[in-house]
Design a protein around this motif. Structure first.
Motif, PDB file in Angstrom:
ATOM      1  N   GLN A   1       9.019  27.527  48.691  1.00  0.00           N
ATOM      2  CA  GLN A   1      10.293  26.096  49.438  1.00  0.00           C
ATOM      3  C   GLN A   1       9.233  25.060  50.874  1.00  0.00           C
ATOM      4  OE1 GLN A   1      14.136  27.439  48.744  1.00  0.00           O
ATOM      5  NE2 GLN A   1      14.007  25.505  47.045  1.00  0.00           N
ATOM      6  N   VAL A   2       8.816  24.736  50.501  1.00  0.00           N
ATOM      7  CA  VAL A   2       8.397  23.602  51.792  1.00  0.00           C
ATOM      8  C   VAL A   2       9.381  22.601  52.007  1.00  0.00           C
ATOM      9  CG1 VAL A   2       6.731  22.217  53.277  1.00  0.00           C
ATOM     10  CG2 VAL A   2       6.302  24.654  51.638  1.00  0.00           C
ATOM     11  N   SER A   3      10.328  22.773  53.514  1.00  0.00           N
ATOM     12  CA  SER A   3      11.711  21.770  53.557  1.00  0.00           C
ATOM     13  C   SER A   3      11.600  21.111  55.256  1.00  0.00           C
ATOM     14  CB  SER A   3      12.501  21.732  53.439  1.00  0.00           C
ATOM     15  OG  SER A   3      13.067  23.122  52.064  1.00  0.00           O
TER      16      SER A   3
ATOM     17  N   ALA B   1       0.254  26.314  57.786  1.00  0.00           N
ATOM     18  CA  ALA B   1       1.407  26.185  58.132  1.00  0.00           C
ATOM     19  C   ALA B   1       2.140  27.686  56.918  1.00  0.00           C
ATOM     20  CB  ALA B   1       1.941  25.043  57.720  1.00  0.00           C
ATOM     21  N   ILE B   2       1.781  27.438  55.915  1.00  0.00           N
ATOM     22  CA  ILE B   2       2.569  28.111  55.119  1.00  0.00           C
ATOM     23  C   ILE B   2       1.681  30.022  55.380  1.00  0.00           C
ATOM     24  CG2 ILE B   2       2.354  28.928  52.671  1.00  0.00           C
ATOM     25  CD1 ILE B   2       2.088  25.413  52.262  1.00  0.00           C
TER      26      ILE B   2
ATOM     27  N   GLY C   1      -3.652  30.516  66.118  1.00  0.00           N
ATOM     28  CA  GLY C   1      -3.690  29.336  66.156  1.00  0.00           C
ATOM     29  C   GLY C   1      -3.088  28.269  67.274  1.00  0.00           C
ATOM     30  N   ARG C   2      -3.754  26.780  67.713  1.00  0.00           N
ATOM     31  CA  ARG C   2      -2.855  26.064  68.647  1.00  0.00           C
ATOM     32  C   ARG C   2      -2.656  25.444  68.181  1.00  0.00           C
ATOM     33  NH1 ARG C   2      -9.300  27.172  71.319  1.00  0.00           N
ATOM     34  NH2 ARG C   2      -9.278  26.554  69.028  1.00  0.00           N
ATOM     35  N   ALA C   3      -1.502  25.271  67.008  1.00  0.00           N
ATOM     36  CA  ALA C   3      -0.426  24.319  66.513  1.00  0.00           C
ATOM     37  C   ALA C   3       0.640  25.453  66.498  1.00  0.00           C
ATOM     38  CB  ALA C   3      -0.916  24.781  65.075  1.00  0.00           C
ATOM     39  N   GLN C   4       1.508  24.137  66.542  1.00  0.00           N
ATOM     40  CA  GLN C   4       2.782  24.687  66.300  1.00  0.00           C
ATOM     41  C   GLN C   4       3.571  23.770  65.150  1.00  0.00           C
ATOM     42  OE1 GLN C   4       4.999  23.832  70.538  1.00  0.00           O
ATOM     43  NE2 GLN C   4       6.769  24.069  69.544  1.00  0.00           N
ATOM     44  N   VAL C   5       4.709  24.679  64.437  1.00  0.00           N
ATOM     45  CA  VAL C   5       5.249  23.657  63.478  1.00  0.00           C
ATOM     46  C   VAL C   5       6.804  23.606  64.494  1.00  0.00           C
ATOM     47  CG1 VAL C   5       6.944  24.053  61.070  1.00  0.00           C
ATOM     48  CG2 VAL C   5       4.327  25.474  61.746  1.00  0.00           C
ATOM     49  N   SER C   6       6.871  22.542  64.189  1.00  0.00           N
ATOM     50  CA  SER C   6       7.703  21.986  65.037  1.00  0.00           C
ATOM     51  C   SER C   6       8.901  22.142  64.836  1.00  0.00           C
ATOM     52  CB  SER C   6       7.474  20.305  65.866  1.00  0.00           C
ATOM     53  OG  SER C   6       7.396  19.576  64.809  1.00  0.00           O
ATOM     54  N   ARG C   7       9.373  21.862  63.109  1.00  0.00           N
ATOM     55  CA  ARG C   7      10.919  21.099  62.423  1.00  0.00           C
ATOM     56  C   ARG C   7      10.320  22.152  60.839  1.00  0.00           C
ATOM     57  NH1 ARG C   7      12.244  15.574  62.453  1.00  0.00           N
ATOM     58  NH2 ARG C   7      14.591  16.899  62.857  1.00  0.00           N
ATOM     59  N   GLY C   8      11.672  21.993  60.520  1.00  0.00           N
ATOM     60  CA  GLY C   8      11.121  22.449  58.587  1.00  0.00           C
ATOM     61  C   GLY C   8      11.125  24.021  58.602  1.00  0.00           C
ATOM     62  N   VAL C   9      11.584  23.988  57.103  1.00  0.00           N
ATOM     63  CA  VAL C   9      11.693  24.995  56.403  1.00  0.00           C
ATOM     64  C   VAL C   9      10.576  25.884  55.726  1.00  0.00           C
ATOM     65  CG1 VAL C   9      13.391  27.204  56.319  1.00  0.00           C
ATOM     66  CG2 VAL C   9      13.985  25.162  57.414  1.00  0.00           C
ATOM     67  N   ILE C  10      10.160  26.638  55.960  1.00  0.00           N
ATOM     68  CA  ILE C  10       9.255  27.538  54.636  1.00  0.00           C
ATOM     69  C   ILE C  10       9.365  28.736  54.088  1.00  0.00           C
ATOM     70  CG2 ILE C  10       6.613  28.035  54.423  1.00  0.00           C
ATOM     71  CD1 ILE C  10       6.208  26.528  56.531  1.00  0.00           C
ATOM     72  N   GLU C  11       9.831  28.400  52.728  1.00  0.00           N
ATOM     73  CA  GLU C  11      10.812  30.155  52.299  1.00  0.00           C
ATOM     74  C   GLU C  11       9.683  30.625  51.274  1.00  0.00           C
ATOM     75  OE1 GLU C  11      14.220  28.673  51.080  1.00  0.00           O
ATOM     76  OE2 GLU C  11      14.921  29.482  52.462  1.00  0.00           O
ATOM     77  N   PHE C  12       9.653  31.691  51.360  1.00  0.00           N
ATOM     78  CA  PHE C  12       8.988  32.578  50.264  1.00  0.00           C
ATOM     79  C   PHE C  12      10.100  33.127  49.244  1.00  0.00           C
ATOM     80  CE2 PHE C  12       5.702  35.933  48.563  1.00  0.00           C
ATOM     81  CZ  PHE C  12       4.788  35.213  47.847  1.00  0.00           C
ATOM     82  N   LEU C  13       9.864  33.431  47.893  1.00  0.00           N
ATOM     83  CA  LEU C  13      10.722  34.574  47.455  1.00  0.00           C
ATOM     84  C   LEU C  13      11.608  33.982  48.271  1.00  0.00           C
ATOM     85  CD1 LEU C  13       8.551  37.055  46.365  1.00  0.00           C
ATOM     86  CD2 LEU C  13       9.383  34.832  44.582  1.00  0.00           C
TER      87      LEU C  13
ATOM     88  N   ALA D   1       9.731  32.328  59.211  1.00  0.00           N
ATOM     89  CA  ALA D   1       9.439  32.149  60.301  1.00  0.00           C
ATOM     90  C   ALA D   1      10.003  33.389  61.017  1.00  0.00           C
ATOM     91  CB  ALA D   1      10.774  30.778  60.773  1.00  0.00           C
ATOM     92  N   CYS D   2      10.017  34.725  59.791  1.00  0.00           N
ATOM     93  CA  CYS D   2      10.756  35.725  60.988  1.00  0.00           C
ATOM     94  C   CYS D   2       9.652  36.581  62.178  1.00  0.00           C
ATOM     95  CB  CYS D   2      10.981  36.991  60.018  1.00  0.00           C
ATOM     96  SG  CYS D   2       9.905  37.217  58.930  1.00  0.00           S
TER      97      CYS D   2
END
Length: 96
Positions: free
Chosen positions: A9-11, A52-53, A60-72, A77-78
């Motif tokens: 789930q990518v939210s 991101a997933i 790298g030089r990127a940043q996920v600034s918002r949202g949630v990625i869940e696997f199973l 993000a832990c």
């Protein structure tokens, strides 16, 4: 769709590279047994979404600034660096 139907789930994720927004509030689910493809022209965020997933944005030089990625059902993000095969065995991060 319930969370039990989805393995991924990518939210609402947003991702920036050096201040340049690559993804803005992207959401989608992948159900068990489904095949999902990202199709689009160069520069629209296909590779950024996969980074991101997979967690490569942390390296790298990127940043996920918002949202949630869940696997199973577990938030990716832990920051745990563990083999994906452990996820399939149910041996998830103790912080989740």
């Amino acid at each position: 769709m319930s969370s039990t139907d989805s393995i991924l789930q990518v939210s609402g994720i947003s991702l920036s590279f050096k201040g340049v927004k690559a993804i803005n509030e992207l959401s989608f689910d992948v159900r068990r047994g489904e095949i999902c493809a990202l199709i689009g022209p160069n520069g629209v965020g296909n590779s950024a979404t996969l980074k991101a997933i997979s967690g490569l944005v942390r390296a790298g030089r990127a940043q996920v600034s918002r949202g949630v990625i869940e696997f199973l059902g577990h938030d990716t993000a832990c920051g745990c660096v563990r083999a994906w095969s452990m996820c399939w065995k149910g041996d998830m991060c103790s912080r989740n």
